[in-house]
Design a protein around this motif. Structure first.
Motif, PDB file in Angstrom:
ATOM      1  N   ILE A   1      -5.845   6.474   1.479  1.00 54.96           N
ATOM      2  CA  ILE A   1      -5.906   5.802   0.179  1.00 54.96           C
ATOM      3  C   ILE A   1      -7.212   5.023   0.111  1.00 54.96           C
ATOM      4  O   ILE A   1      -7.556   4.288   1.041  1.00 54.96           O
TER       5      ILE A   1
ATOM      6  N   ALA B   1      -2.919  -6.685  -6.831  1.00 55.03           N
ATOM      7  CA  ALA B   1      -3.192  -6.605  -5.398  1.00 55.03           C
ATOM      8  C   ALA B   1      -3.103  -8.001  -4.781  1.00 55.03           C
ATOM      9  O   ALA B   1      -3.807  -8.917  -5.214  1.00 55.03           O
TER      10      ALA B   1
ATOM     11  N   GLN C   1      -5.808   8.738  -4.201  1.00 52.95           N
ATOM     12  CA  GLN C   1      -5.317   9.423  -3.003  1.00 52.95           C
ATOM     13  C   GLN C   1      -5.135  10.897  -3.320  1.00 52.95           C
ATOM     14  O   GLN C   1      -5.189  11.319  -4.483  1.00 52.95           O
TER      15      GLN C   1
ATOM     16  N   LYS D   1      -7.004   2.709  -7.502  1.00 51.98           N
ATOM     17  CA  LYS D   1      -6.520   3.354  -6.279  1.00 51.98           C
ATOM     18  C   LYS D   1      -6.583   4.863  -6.462  1.00 51.98           C
ATOM     19  O   LYS D   1      -6.326   5.378  -7.554  1.00 51.98           O
TER      20      LYS D   1
ATOM     21  N   PHE E   1       2.137   2.886  -3.402  1.00 53.11           N
ATOM     22  CA  PHE E   1       1.270   3.840  -4.110  1.00 53.11           C
ATOM     23  C   PHE E   1       1.348   5.210  -3.460  1.00 53.11           C
ATOM     24  O   PHE E   1       1.397   6.236  -4.154  1.00 53.11           O
TER      25      PHE E   1
ATOM     26  N   THR F   1      -9.605   2.403  -2.404  1.00 52.69           N
ATOM     27  CA  THR F   1      -9.561   1.522  -3.574  1.00 52.69           C
ATOM     28  C   THR F   1     -10.982   1.082  -3.921  1.00 52.69           C
ATOM     29  O   THR F   1     -11.881   1.065  -3.075  1.00 52.69           O
TER      30      THR F   1
ATOM     31  N   ILE G   1       0.836  -1.204   0.000  1.00 52.42           N
ATOM     32  CA  ILE G   1       0.000   0.000   0.000  1.00 52.42           C
ATOM     33  C   ILE G   1       0.869   1.252   0.000  1.00 52.42           C
ATOM     34  O   ILE G   1       0.575   2.240  -0.687  1.00 52.42           O
TER      35      ILE G   1
END
Length: 268
Positions: A154, A133, A145, A143, A120, A156, A117
């Motif tokens: 974040i 994933a 953010q 994803k 990213f 998803t 995680i």
């Protein structure tokens, strides 16, 4: 000699009648082809813009979740994990939420490793499409953010969020959403052996907000297929117009010949 002249005149009349009958048919077919090409060109151009708007809205709903959860970022995981789980459960468009601090993930609602995680978060990307994933190895994952937010969140979602938006365009146009080197469309994604055909009337538009590209186009041979379908509907009417034109011309020729004969008799 007179018979030859008469036959020549008759052939000329026949050719004239045929030409007058064929002209509306050919003109109608050319106009139909022109209108079809214009329609497909405009639809492809407009649809990619509408797809960007639609997908921006879908990603915007994910981003709204970030704003809601952001006050929890930086707090101990044990205190906020239940609230994160509850937010995911109550949001049908979300798959998971994760909190970051110093660009490192420290609390998440799914089973993906925190190091995965964090990658990213460290990338600085606002939105990304992935297929690797660990907790969902066979799924397309989106994803999102706020890259400059620290502590941050974040979110998803599954790829069907994008596919559902693309399936709203059911008019034969293939729309594909591309995030850098990864892409997805209504019936597949980057893992398929071949991209879908978008050879005809290809257009693209870029999302200024999230950076992805929507590519739209019709498959190879689609225009010819649509022309043949339209031809079955329009051709009988065009042929009828052509036959009517020929018949009217045929009826008009004897009257013309008679007027010429009457004029010659008066002059003599």
């Amino acid at each position: 000699m007179a018979n030859i002249m008469i036959q020549t005149i008759n052939w000329r009349k026949l050719l004239l009648i045929l030409a007058i009958g064929v002209i509306p048919v050919l003109s109608g077919l050319l106009m139909m082809n022109y209108q079809l090409e214009r329609k497909l060109e405009e639809n492809a151009q407009i649809s990619v813009q509408e797809a960007v708007f639609s997908i921006d809205q879908a990603l915007g709903r994910m981003e709204d979740s970030l704003e809601t959860i952001l006050p929890l970022a930086g707090k101990p995981c044990a205190e906020v994990l239940d609230a994160l789980d509850q937010s995911v459960t109550s949001s049908p468009h979300l798959r998971s939420l994760a909190l970051t601090r110093g660009k490192q993930a420290y609390c998440a609602t799914d089973m993906d490793p925190l190091e995965y995680i964090s990658a990213f978060s460290e990338s600085g990307q606002r939105a990304k499409l992935v297929f690797d994933a660990p907790s969902s190895p066979n799924a397309a994952i989106i994803k999102i953010q706020k890259p400059h937010s620290d502590p941050g969140v974040i979110a998803t979602a599954y790829g069907r969020l994008l596919r559902d938006e693309l399936r709203g365009f059911q008019d034969g146009l293939t729309l594909l959403v591309e995030f850098n080197d990864q892409y997805i469309w209504s019936d597949g994604d980057s893992r398929d052996p071949q991209r879908p055909s978008q050879a005809e009337y290809n257009h693209r538009a870029v999302s200024e907000k999230y950076g992805y590209v929507v590519i739209g186009g019709y498959g190879n041979g689609y225009t010819a297929q649509e022309f043949r379908l339209s031809l079955h509907q329009v051709l009988p009417s065009l042929v009828l117009v052509g036959v009517a034109s020929m018949f009217i011309t045929y009826l008009g020729l004897p009257r013309t010949r008679k007027r010429k004969a009457d004029t010659a008799a008066i002059d003599s």
